[in-house]
Scaffold this motif. Structure first.
Motif, PDB file in Angstrom:
ATOM      1  N   THR A  15      38.249 -18.029  53.548  1.00 23.18           N
ATOM      2  CA  THR A  15      39.726 -17.257  53.968  1.00 23.18           C
ATOM      3  C   THR A  15      38.863 -16.221  53.951  1.00 23.18           C
ATOM      4  N   ASN A  16      39.407 -14.731  54.979  1.00 24.01           N
ATOM      5  CA  ASN A  16      38.822 -13.714  54.762  1.00 24.01           C
ATOM      6  C   ASN A  16      39.252 -12.633  53.852  1.00 24.01           C
ATOM      7  N   LEU A  17      40.259 -13.058  53.178  1.00 24.70           N
ATOM      8  CA  LEU A  17      41.168 -12.197  52.726  1.00 24.70           C
ATOM      9  C   LEU A  17      40.423 -12.001  51.529  1.00 24.70           C
ATOM     10  N   PRO A  18      40.072 -12.343  50.586  1.00 24.22           N
ATOM     11  CA  PRO A  18      39.103 -11.663  49.284  1.00 24.22           C
ATOM     12  C   PRO A  18      38.650 -10.746  50.032  1.00 24.22           C
ATOM     13  N   ILE A  19      36.809 -11.422  51.254  1.00 22.38           N
ATOM     14  CA  ILE A  19      36.575  -9.855  51.472  1.00 22.38           C
ATOM     15  C   ILE A  19      37.365  -8.617  51.937  1.00 22.38           C
ATOM     16  N   LEU A  20      38.597  -8.488  52.608  1.00 17.35           N
ATOM     17  CA  LEU A  20      39.278  -7.561  52.819  1.00 17.35           C
ATOM     18  C   LEU A  20      39.353  -6.890  52.003  1.00 17.35           C
ATOM     19  N   LEU A  21      40.318  -7.654  51.091  1.00 18.75           N
ATOM     20  CA  LEU A  21      40.365  -7.273  49.927  1.00 18.75           C
ATOM     21  C   LEU A  21      39.987  -6.252  48.976  1.00 18.75           C
ATOM     22  N   LEU A  74      46.883 -20.375  47.344  1.00 17.11           N
ATOM     23  CA  LEU A  74      45.424 -20.222  46.839  1.00 17.11           C
ATOM     24  C   LEU A  74      44.409 -19.413  47.764  1.00 17.11           C
ATOM     25  N   ASN A  75      44.914 -18.512  49.007  1.00 21.42           N
ATOM     26  CA  ASN A  75      44.539 -17.408  49.103  1.00 21.42           C
ATOM     27  C   ASN A  75      45.040 -15.985  48.311  1.00 21.42           C
ATOM     28  N   GLU A  76      45.568 -15.991  48.133  1.00 22.10           N
ATOM     29  CA  GLU A  76      46.450 -14.930  46.710  1.00 22.10           C
ATOM     30  C   GLU A  76      46.015 -15.090  45.973  1.00 22.10           C
ATOM     31  N   PHE A  77      45.759 -16.601  45.080  1.00 23.00           N
ATOM     32  CA  PHE A  77      44.268 -16.677  43.902  1.00 23.00           C
ATOM     33  C   PHE A  77      43.552 -15.693  44.193  1.00 23.00           C
ATOM     34  N   LEU A  78      42.501 -16.170  45.479  1.00 23.05           N
ATOM     35  CA  LEU A  78      41.319 -15.928  45.546  1.00 23.05           C
ATOM     36  C   LEU A  78      40.765 -14.567  46.119  1.00 23.05           C
ATOM     37  N   GLY A  79      41.984 -13.843  46.231  1.00 25.54           N
ATOM     38  CA  GLY A  79      42.384 -12.669  46.868  1.00 25.54           C
ATOM     39  C   GLY A  79      42.012 -11.645  45.088  1.00 25.54           C
ATOM     40  N   ILE A  80      42.971 -11.984  44.539  1.00 30.17           N
ATOM     41  CA  ILE A  80      42.766 -11.244  42.754  1.00 30.17           C
ATOM     42  C   ILE A  80      41.841 -11.605  43.114  1.00 30.17           C
ATOM     43  N   LYS A  81      41.988 -12.712  42.277  1.00 30.37           N
ATOM     44  CA  LYS A  81      40.762 -13.536  41.069  1.00 30.37           C
ATOM     45  C   LYS A  81      38.784 -12.501  41.214  1.00 30.37           C
ATOM     46  N   LEU A  82      38.649 -12.543  43.216  1.00 34.51           N
ATOM     47  CA  LEU A  82      37.409 -11.943  43.349  1.00 34.51           C
ATOM     48  C   LEU A  82      38.137 -10.818  44.432  1.00 34.51           C
ATOM     49  N   HIS A  83      38.394 -10.137  43.857  1.00 27.43           N
ATOM     50  CA  HIS A  83      38.397  -8.404  44.581  1.00 27.43           C
ATOM     51  C   HIS A  83      38.049  -7.499  44.333  1.00 27.43           C
ATOM     52  N   GLU A  99      51.825 -11.789  54.863  1.00 28.58           N
ATOM     53  CA  GLU A  99      52.538 -11.454  53.157  1.00 28.58           C
ATOM     54  C   GLU A  99      51.354 -11.821  51.727  1.00 28.58           C
ATOM     55  N   GLU A 100      50.970 -12.696  52.120  1.00 24.83           N
ATOM     56  CA  GLU A 100      49.386 -13.075  50.848  1.00 24.83           C
ATOM     57  C   GLU A 100      48.297 -11.312  50.902  1.00 24.83           C
ATOM     58  N   LEU A 101      48.303 -11.311  51.994  1.00 21.83           N
ATOM     59  CA  LEU A 101      47.624  -9.961  51.887  1.00 21.83           C
ATOM     60  C   LEU A 101      47.909  -8.854  51.170  1.00 21.83           C
ATOM     61  N   VAL A 102      49.207  -8.552  51.358  1.00 21.88           N
ATOM     62  CA  VAL A 102      50.193  -7.905  51.014  1.00 21.88           C
ATOM     63  C   VAL A 102      50.197  -8.083  49.577  1.00 21.88           C
ATOM     64  N   PHE A 103      50.704  -9.022  48.917  1.00 23.94           N
ATOM     65  CA  PHE A 103      50.923  -9.814  47.698  1.00 23.94           C
ATOM     66  C   PHE A 103      49.670  -9.650  47.102  1.00 23.94           C
ATOM     67  N   ALA A 104      48.404 -10.603  47.131  1.00 24.94           N
ATOM     68  CA  ALA A 104      47.641 -10.297  46.314  1.00 24.94           C
ATOM     69  C   ALA A 104      47.450  -8.596  45.846  1.00 24.94           C
ATOM     70  N   ALA A 105      47.122  -7.700  47.416  1.00 24.71           N
ATOM     71  CA  ALA A 105      46.791  -6.643  46.781  1.00 24.71           C
ATOM     72  C   ALA A 105      47.429  -6.065  45.887  1.00 24.71           C
ATOM     73  N   MET A 106      49.154  -6.077  46.089  1.00 22.81           N
ATOM     74  CA  MET A 106      49.625  -5.079  45.218  1.00 22.81           C
ATOM     75  C   MET A 106      50.123  -5.981  43.726  1.00 22.81           C
ATOM     76  N   ASN A 107      49.333  -7.335  43.436  1.00 24.91           N
ATOM     77  CA  ASN A 107      49.099  -7.290  42.112  1.00 24.91           C
ATOM     78  C   ASN A 107      47.654  -7.321  42.203  1.00 24.91           C
ATOM     79  N   HIS A 108      46.834  -6.925  43.111  1.00 26.58           N
ATOM     80  CA  HIS A 108      45.595  -7.049  41.822  1.00 26.58           C
ATOM     81  C   HIS A 108      45.200  -6.291  41.390  1.00 26.58           C
TER      82      HIS A 108
END
Length: 252
Positions: free
Chosen positions: A189-195, A157-166, A91-100
């Motif tokens: 978290t690896n989410l920002p790197i992956l995104l 926090l993971n979503e915030f970092l994913g969006i901010k650092l994409h 959910e965090e991954l898709v949320f960040a990707a959808m809103n990046h």
């Protein structure tokens, strides 16, 4: 790329389906309302303003975000198989990707991209769209996060970092997050790197689709050879003789 009205609608419906499939709790409906309140704008907007950037055509934004979400989910599988720590949820991954790139829609009141009326800029610089001067300047990730909080949509926090650092290190402001000199300051978290990888992959694919659709870009060598032949044919016999004398003197 030219989408038909049916394709634009189908892509928009597919885009919203990721909310139904991956986003839970009250924010699912809040997020859907945000996107349906601006449905026409989002359905028709591009992903960028310059032709050789990704998705610079009506419907390019939705096309890009869907591709980023798909790439992110596939990369998550690859990272898992490679032994990476999956320290975030789907959910965090898709949320960040959808809103990046949500910030690209502009503000609640005004769109960000407007057709460029200057034929010179369109033809010579590829600036198909221009930024709406009504909207105050904000980097895209910042506006994305602002719009979410403006609607009261909770962000982890993971979503915030994913969006901010994409944007990765393409954005100098991200440098302290990605280049760390201590264990304590490394990303947890690896989410920002992956995104970032997913966004980069999608953007590159979209560039190649654009490039392959351009006339004459698939084979540039004949153009170069044709130009050389034309230059040679334009020389008079006297000029050709003079050039040959110079050549013989240099290499005799």
């Amino acid at each position: 790329m030219n989408f038909t009205a049916e394709q634009l609608n189908a892509n928009y419906d597919k885009f919203l389906s990721y909310i139904d499939k991956h986003i839970t709790g009250p924010r699912a409906e809040m997020l859907k309302k945000l996107y349906t309140d601006h449905a026409e704008r989002i359905m028709l907007m591009p992903a960028a303003s310059i032709d050789h950037h990704h998705g610079t055509f009506p419907g390019g934004y939705v096309d890009h975000v869907i591709r980023v979400m798909d790439c992110a989910l596939k990369l998550k599988t690859l990272w898992t198989e490679a032994g990476a720590s999956i320290n975030y949820t789907d959910e965090e991954l898709v949320f960040a990707a959808m809103n990046h790139d949500l910030g690209k829609i502009g503000t609640e009141e005004a769109e960000q991209y407007q057709p460029n009326e200057s034929e010179w800029h369109r033809k010579n610089q590829g600036k198909i769209y221009k930024h709406n001067p009504v909207n105050p300047f904000m980097p895209v990730p910042d506006r994305s996060l602002f719009l979410l909080q403006q609607r009261g949509i909770q962000v982890s926090l993971n979503e915030f970092l994913g969006i901010k650092l994409h944007d990765g290190l393409y954005d100098e402001a991200n440098r302290p997050y990605y280049i760390s000199h201590s264990k304590e300051s490394k990303l947890r978290t690896n989410l920002p790197i992956l995104l970032h990888h997913a966004d980069h992959m999608a953007s590159r694919i979209e560039y190649e689709i654009w490039e392959n659709n351009q006339e004459g870009t698939t084979n540039t060598k004949p153009k170069y050879e044709s130009k050389k032949a034309t230059m040679a044919e334009s020389l008079s016999d006297t000029q050709k003789g003079e050039l040959m004398d110079v050549f013989n003197n240099l290499f005799k």
